[in-house]
Motif scaffolding. Structure first.
Motif, mmCIF file in Angstrom:
data_model
loop_
_atom_site.group_PDB
_atom_site.id
_atom_site.type_symbol
_atom_site.label_atom_id
_atom_site.label_comp_id
_atom_site.label_asym_id
_atom_site.label_seq_id
_atom_site.Cartn_x
_atom_site.Cartn_y
_atom_site.Cartn_z
ATOM 1 N N ARG A 182 10.717 14.727 4.200
ATOM 2 C CA ARG A 182 12.013 14.390 3.607
ATOM 3 C C ARG A 182 12.699 15.612 3.028
ATOM 4 O O ARG A 182 13.917 15.738 3.085
ATOM 5 C CB ARG A 182 11.839 13.309 2.552
ATOM 6 N N LEU A 204 -3.498 7.042 4.457
ATOM 7 C CA LEU A 204 -2.148 6.776 3.957
ATOM 8 C C LEU A 204 -1.810 7.714 2.800
ATOM 9 O O LEU A 204 -0.743 8.324 2.760
ATOM 10 C CB LEU A 204 -2.084 5.314 3.485
ATOM 11 N N GLU A 205 -2.760 7.846 1.897
ATOM 12 C CA GLU A 205 -2.564 8.706 0.732
ATOM 13 C C GLU A 205 -2.335 10.163 1.165
ATOM 14 O O GLU A 205 -1.490 10.857 0.631
ATOM 15 C CB GLU A 205 -3.816 8.590 -0.142
ATOM 16 N N ARG A 217 13.170 11.122 -4.334
ATOM 17 C CA ARG A 217 13.240 10.413 -3.061
ATOM 18 C C ARG A 217 12.161 9.348 -2.915
ATOM 19 O O ARG A 217 12.351 8.355 -2.236
ATOM 20 C CB ARG A 217 13.143 11.412 -1.898
ATOM 21 N N LEU A 218 11.005 9.584 -3.569
ATOM 22 C CA LEU A 218 9.933 8.591 -3.483
ATOM 23 C C LEU A 218 10.286 7.324 -4.261
ATOM 24 O O LEU A 218 9.842 6.238 -3.939
ATOM 25 C CB LEU A 218 8.629 9.166 -4.047
ATOM 26 N N ARG A 221 10.347 -4.674 -3.174
ATOM 27 C CA ARG A 221 11.258 -5.093 -2.101
ATOM 28 C C ARG A 221 10.994 -6.529 -1.682
ATOM 29 O O ARG A 221 9.865 -6.997 -1.763
ATOM 30 C CB ARG A 221 11.121 -4.158 -0.909
ATOM 31 N N ILE A 239 1.151 10.785 2.618
ATOM 32 C CA ILE A 239 2.278 10.810 1.673
ATOM 33 C C ILE A 239 2.820 12.236 1.504
ATOM 34 O O ILE A 239 4.020 12.462 1.475
ATOM 35 C CB ILE A 239 1.838 10.262 0.291
ATOM 36 N N ALA A 253 1.106 4.097 -2.941
ATOM 37 C CA ALA A 253 0.825 5.522 -2.727
ATOM 38 C C ALA A 253 2.010 6.381 -3.172
ATOM 39 O O ALA A 253 1.843 7.468 -3.720
ATOM 40 C CB ALA A 253 0.501 5.780 -1.262
ATOM 41 N N ARG A 254 3.229 5.869 -2.940
ATOM 42 C CA ARG A 254 4.422 6.634 -3.352
ATOM 43 C C ARG A 254 4.502 6.732 -4.869
ATOM 44 O O ARG A 254 4.806 7.790 -5.415
ATOM 45 C CB ARG A 254 5.679 5.971 -2.805
ATOM 46 N N GLU A 262 4.125 8.395 6.435
ATOM 47 C CA GLU A 262 3.266 7.406 5.764
ATOM 48 C C GLU A 262 3.634 5.989 6.193
ATOM 49 O O GLU A 262 2.781 5.103 6.254
ATOM 50 C CB GLU A 262 3.301 7.558 4.236
ATOM 51 N N ASN A 319 0.800 -1.230 0.000
ATOM 52 C CA ASN A 319 0.000 0.000 0.000
ATOM 53 C C ASN A 319 0.829 1.275 0.000
ATOM 54 O O ASN A 319 0.525 2.223 -0.715
ATOM 55 C CB ASN A 319 -0.915 0.019 1.234
ATOM 56 N N VAL A 320 1.869 1.291 0.841
ATOM 57 C CA VAL A 320 2.669 2.510 0.948
ATOM 58 C C VAL A 320 3.383 2.786 -0.363
ATOM 59 O O VAL A 320 3.382 3.913 -0.862
ATOM 60 C CB VAL A 320 3.687 2.399 2.096
ATOM 61 N N SER A 325 1.221 3.227 7.847
ATOM 62 C CA SER A 325 1.184 1.887 7.278
ATOM 63 C C SER A 325 1.416 0.820 8.359
ATOM 64 O O SER A 325 0.741 -0.203 8.394
ATOM 65 C CB SER A 325 2.218 1.787 6.162
#
Lengths: 133, 335
Positions: B85, B74-75, A109-110, A133, B78, A37-38, B45, A33-34, B49
């Protein structure tokens, strides 16, 4: 391997279509999920840049495989004015879009890999890859 | 991967403890855990998660809507991760810049440092302290056979541009040795250099003087600089040392006038930058008379101790917060 899918970006709705395409492919490839989203956030940013600065262009997505790793590659291409000073747009704090705020360094970075190539008066091409991953 | 698993496990522990006891201790532990997350550079995020994963474990019968709602969160998070960052990376860059400035400042110090000359007939005291890292005040002494020249300058503007400009002034002065004996001509030449090389919104004020150690005369000229003081021991009086002249860099053709003072034993020449007179205390700007009073109070001491004492007193009055670069020089004729 070459199952490239593209979305033309001309208006704000196309950004949503590009996101949708990216999310579907990311899900299919098995991203969590993460990371989904990224990836969609990276697509959003790149598509927004096309919409705001180049006028039109396209976002293409393709699954990639390298040394046993699987991943998803975003290819953002436009025929806009090009970027005069790439080093500057890759600096943090340089924002013009006022959108998410971090622009290209944030996208970098994402994602895991990021390359940018731009020619004045002929356009910009950005490749960004995320590995499973 | 291991760290990640560890963090999920730990988060699960802490959350379970809280859900069971709902006490402040568990919340406090949660707060401390957030510090650990930041240390490990876990982005917002990721935290959400982890939370979702742990909830899925703890409550397998969560409704689909709740799961979807968490996906929405979650969205949204982000964007915060994005900003977080960027912030991290800007902070690293700020640290780099700070250390570069540190290096530049110490380089400036070594470049601009001027030895205070020693001569039998004069007692000289100097105190120059920057308000920030880089000093926008400049002073310089040159000792010749029968004379000592002294320059005090202040750049209108502070920080790095001012400091860079100072270096230029120093080297321009070094390259004008013939004019050293004629203060007004030195300023005229320097004015041309500044006018040609420095950005029009940057100005420099300067007082340049030459002390003839044979006849004990002080010849000087000024370019819009804060007037100094002249102390006459015979009458025990302080007077302002005005030197009319336009600041450097305004007009190419500015002419400067030369002034002179005859010094008797015990007489003093006091030169300063506006950082001395523009000290701002809780009662407003400090008056020139107050500076004079401070000098008078300490007059019996050697010159270096006088300037040190005046600085410490002014520093104290300003609650140890310098707003402008401070430079104070005293030349006292010995018997």
């Amino acid at each position: 391997m070459d199952i490239q899918s593209c979305v033309e970006v001309c208006n704000e709705w196309d950004i949503v279509s590009a996101r949708q395409l990216g999310r579907n492919m990311a899900k299919e490839l098995g991203f969590g999920n993460v990371d989904q989203a990224r990836i969609t956030t990276a697509i959003s940013e790149l598509a927004r840049n096309i919409y705001l600065y180049a006028g039109s262009g396209k976002i293409c997505l393709e699954p990639v495989e390298q040394m046993g790793r699987k991943g998803l590659r975003i290819i953002a291409v436009d025929n806009g004015p090009g970027i005069r000073d790439i080093r500057k747009v890759m600096e943090d704090g340089y924002t013009t879009s006022g959108g998410l705020g971090a622009g290209l360094p944030g996208v970098k970075r994402l994602m895991d890999e990021f390359t940018i190539d731009s020619t004045i008066d002929s356009g910009t091409e950005i490749l960004a890859t995320k590995w499973l991953r | 991967m291991n760290d990640r698993d560890f963090i999920i496990d730990r988060y699960k522990d802490l959350l379970t403890t809280y859900l069971n006891g709902k006490n402040e201790t568990a919340l406090y532990k949660g707060q401390q855990f957030s510090r650990k997350l930041i240390e490990q550079q876990i982005s917002p995020e990721d935290v959400v998660s982890h939370h979702i994963n742990v909830l899925n474990d703890l409550f397998p019968d969560m409704t689909e809507e709740m799961k979807d709602a968490f996906d929405f969160l979650l969205e949204v998070m982000i964007g915060y991760g994005f900003a977080y960052r960027e912030h991290q990376s800007l902070r690293t860059r700020q640290r780099q810049l700070e250390s570069e400035i540190e290096v530049a400042a110490s380089m400036q110090q070594t470049l601009l440092i001027s030895d205070v000359p020693t001569v039998d007939s004069l007692d000289i005291g100097v105190k120059s302290v920057p308000a920030k890292k880089m000093n926008g005040d400049y002073f310089n002494f040159v000792k010749d056979d029968k004379s000592i020249s002294v320059a005090v300058a202040d750049i209108i503007g502070k920080g790095i541009p001012a400091a860079l400009c100072m270096s230029m002034i120093k080297y321009a002065m070094d390259s004008l040795p013939e004019q050293r004996m004629q203060p007004n001509l030195l300023l005229e030449n320097l004015n041309r250099v500044v006018e040609q090389n420095v950005h029009p919104n940057m100005f420099i004020t300067m007082l340049y003087g030459l002390y003839d150690t044979d006849v004990h005369k002080f010849y000087y000229a000024g370019a819009g600089h804060e007037p100094g003081f002249f102390y006459k021991a015979a009458t025990d009086e302080f007077e302002d040392m005005f030197a009319k002249g336009l600041v450097l860099g305004v007009s190419r053709t500015t002419k400067y006038k030369e002034y002179e003072k005859q010094l008797g034993p015990g007489d003093m020449i006091i030169l300063l930058s506006d950082g001395v007179t523009e000290c701002r205390t809780s009662k407003g700007f400090i008056e020139r008379e107050e500076i004079v009073a401070l000098i008078r109070e300490n007059m019996h001491k050697p010159a270096q101790e006088i300037v040190d004492s005046v600085f410490h007193e002014l520093e104290r009055l300003q609650e140890f917060e310098l707003r402008d670069d401070f430079t104070l020089i005293i030349l006292k004729r010995m018997v």
